[in-house]
Design a protein around this motif. Structure first.
Motif, short mmCIF file in Angstrom:
data_model
loop_
_atom_site.label_atom_id
_atom_site.label_comp_id
_atom_site.label_asym_id
_atom_site.label_seq_id
_atom_site.Cartn_x
_atom_site.Cartn_y
_atom_site.Cartn_z
N ASN A 117 -11.01 -4.43 18.31
CA ASN A 117 -11.08 -3.74 17.02
C ASN A 117 -9.76 -3.80 16.25
OD1 ASN A 117 -13.85 -2.54 17.10
ND2 ASN A 117 -13.02 -1.75 19.02
N MET A 118 -9.14 -4.95 16.24
CA MET A 118 -7.88 -5.12 15.53
C MET A 118 -8.14 -5.57 14.10
SD MET A 118 -5.67 -6.97 18.49
CE MET A 118 -4.10 -6.22 18.13
N ILE A 119 -7.20 -5.23 13.22
CA ILE A 119 -7.28 -5.70 11.84
C ILE A 119 -6.06 -6.56 11.54
CG2 ILE A 119 -8.67 -3.74 11.02
CD1 ILE A 119 -6.01 -2.62 9.81
N VAL A 120 -6.23 -7.53 10.66
CA VAL A 120 -5.11 -8.36 10.23
C VAL A 120 -4.29 -7.55 9.23
CG1 VAL A 120 -4.42 -10.46 8.99
CG2 VAL A 120 -6.33 -10.53 10.61
N VAL A 121 -3.00 -7.36 9.53
CA VAL A 121 -2.12 -6.62 8.63
C VAL A 121 -1.14 -7.53 7.90
CG1 VAL A 121 -2.33 -4.45 9.91
CG2 VAL A 121 -0.46 -6.04 10.45
N ARG A 122 -1.04 -8.77 8.36
CA ARG A 122 -0.14 -9.71 7.69
C ARG A 122 -0.50 -11.13 8.08
NH1 ARG A 122 4.59 -9.43 4.27
NH2 ARG A 122 4.99 -11.61 3.91
N THR A 123 -0.55 -12.02 7.09
CA THR A 123 -0.70 -13.45 7.34
C THR A 123 0.65 -14.09 7.09
OG1 THR A 123 -3.01 -13.41 6.69
CG2 THR A 123 -1.90 -15.55 6.64
N MET A 124 1.08 -14.95 8.00
CA MET A 124 2.37 -15.63 7.89
C MET A 124 2.12 -17.13 7.75
SD MET A 124 4.26 -13.58 11.02
CE MET A 124 3.02 -14.13 12.19
N PHE A 180 -0.56 -4.56 19.34
CA PHE A 180 0.06 -5.44 18.35
C PHE A 180 -0.11 -6.86 18.84
CE2 PHE A 180 1.95 -1.43 17.62
CZ PHE A 180 2.31 -1.39 16.28
N MET A 181 -0.70 -7.73 18.02
CA MET A 181 -0.96 -9.10 18.43
C MET A 181 -0.41 -10.08 17.39
SD MET A 181 -4.57 -11.10 19.11
CE MET A 181 -4.88 -10.43 20.74
N LEU A 182 0.17 -11.17 17.87
CA LEU A 182 0.54 -12.31 17.05
C LEU A 182 -0.45 -13.41 17.42
CD1 LEU A 182 4.38 -12.27 17.72
CD2 LEU A 182 3.10 -11.00 16.00
N GLY A 216 5.61 -28.55 11.01
CA GLY A 216 5.32 -28.47 9.57
C GLY A 216 4.95 -27.04 9.25
N ILE A 217 4.00 -26.85 8.35
CA ILE A 217 3.59 -25.51 7.95
C ILE A 217 2.51 -25.01 8.91
CG2 ILE A 217 2.50 -24.13 6.15
CD1 ILE A 217 3.79 -26.08 4.12
N ASP A 218 2.79 -23.86 9.54
CA ASP A 218 1.85 -23.23 10.46
C ASP A 218 1.51 -21.84 9.95
OD1 ASP A 218 1.99 -25.44 12.12
OD2 ASP A 218 3.46 -24.54 13.47
N GLU A 219 0.30 -21.39 10.27
CA GLU A 219 -0.15 -20.07 9.85
C GLU A 219 -0.52 -19.23 11.07
OE1 GLU A 219 -3.97 -18.28 7.51
OE2 GLU A 219 -2.90 -19.92 6.51
N ALA A 220 -0.07 -17.98 11.05
CA ALA A 220 -0.38 -17.03 12.11
C ALA A 220 -0.61 -15.67 11.46
CB ALA A 220 0.75 -16.96 13.13
N VAL A 221 -1.22 -14.76 12.21
CA VAL A 221 -1.46 -13.42 11.69
C VAL A 221 -0.90 -12.38 12.64
CG1 VAL A 221 -3.50 -14.02 10.33
CG2 VAL A 221 -3.78 -13.31 12.71
N VAL A 222 -0.59 -11.22 12.07
CA VAL A 222 -0.24 -10.04 12.84
C VAL A 222 -1.48 -9.15 12.80
CG1 VAL A 222 1.26 -8.01 13.03
CG2 VAL A 222 2.18 -10.18 12.16
N LYS A 223 -1.95 -8.76 13.98
CA LYS A 223 -3.10 -7.86 14.08
C LYS A 223 -2.66 -6.58 14.78
CE LYS A 223 -6.88 -11.19 14.51
NZ LYS A 223 -7.97 -11.62 15.43
N GLN A 275 1.16 -6.85 22.72
CA GLN A 275 1.67 -5.73 23.49
C GLN A 275 0.84 -4.50 23.17
OE1 GLN A 275 5.69 -4.60 24.10
NE2 GLN A 275 6.47 -6.69 23.86
N ARG A 276 0.73 -3.63 24.16
CA ARG A 276 0.07 -2.33 24.00
C ARG A 276 1.16 -1.27 24.09
NH1 ARG A 276 -2.71 0.42 28.91
NH2 ARG A 276 -2.99 2.48 28.06
#
Length: 190
Positions: A142-149, A174-176, A128-135, A107-108
């Motif tokens: 020009n997004m940065i990763v602010v959290r790895t889940m 904000f991106m997932l 099972g176990i999955d990994e995603a990031v919040v950017k 979302q913008r």
């Protein structure tokens, strides 16, 4: 979770029972729309389904592939964390690898430089176990990763953080984004 009691858009694509509308909200920051993915297309035949739809059918959300996969609560035995829908991050049935292969939603929002944004969301693995990031950033390039889940498929897990809007940044994205998965089917977001 990305929820707000206000909306700057109308829910003209669907019936949205929890939609509040405030027409024009000058000076309001951090207006996330449709945080639980509940403002979307009508459920086909009332069934518990997962569907791949145009991003235009899901209020507030976009994807780099223009497609978003949403599922009704209880689909494959998984209740949405809240509301009646959740989104799967691999929106085009592509495993969570490579750049923008149908594995994100974003979302913008309009923001004020210097202000702090507090955010939270819920994530769950699918098989099972999955990994995603919040950017977060000023645009998609020009997004940065602010959290790895990194989350198993046994329960929804809440993740949160804060972000200070840099000088001159009036739009914030904000991106997932899916990173890896335990199967060819990626984790869920709500």
């Amino acid at each position: 979770d990305f929820t707000s009691p206000f909306s700057t858009r109308s829910a003209n694509k669907s019936t949205c029972p929890n939609e509040s509308s405030v027409s024009g909200c000058p000076g309001c920051d951090y207006i996330f729309e449709n945080g639980g993915f509940d403002c979307g297309p009508a459920t086909p035949n009332g069934n518990k389904v997962d569907i791949l739809v145009s991003e235009n059918a899901v209020d507030g959300w976009s994807s780099t592939t223009n497609k978003i996969r949403i599922c009704t609560s209880t689909y494959e035995g998984v209740d949405a964390q809240s509301g009646g829908w959740f989104s799967e991050l691999n929106s085009a049935n592509a495993q969570g690898t490579g750049t923008h292969r149908g594995k994100d939603v974003y979302q913008r929002v309009c923001t004020t430089p210097g202000k702090e944004i507090n955010w939270s969301l819920w994530h769950r693995g699918r098989d099972g176990i999955d990994e995603a990031v919040v950017k977060i950033g000023p645009d998609l390039a020009n997004m940065i990763v602010v959290r790895t889940m990194t989350t198993a498929n046994t329960a929804w897990v809440q993740y949160s953080g804060s972000y200070t809007v840099p000088a001159g940044q009036y739009d914030t994205y904000f991106m997932l984004e899916a990173v890896s998965t335990s199967s060819a089917r990626q984790g869920k977001g709500n």
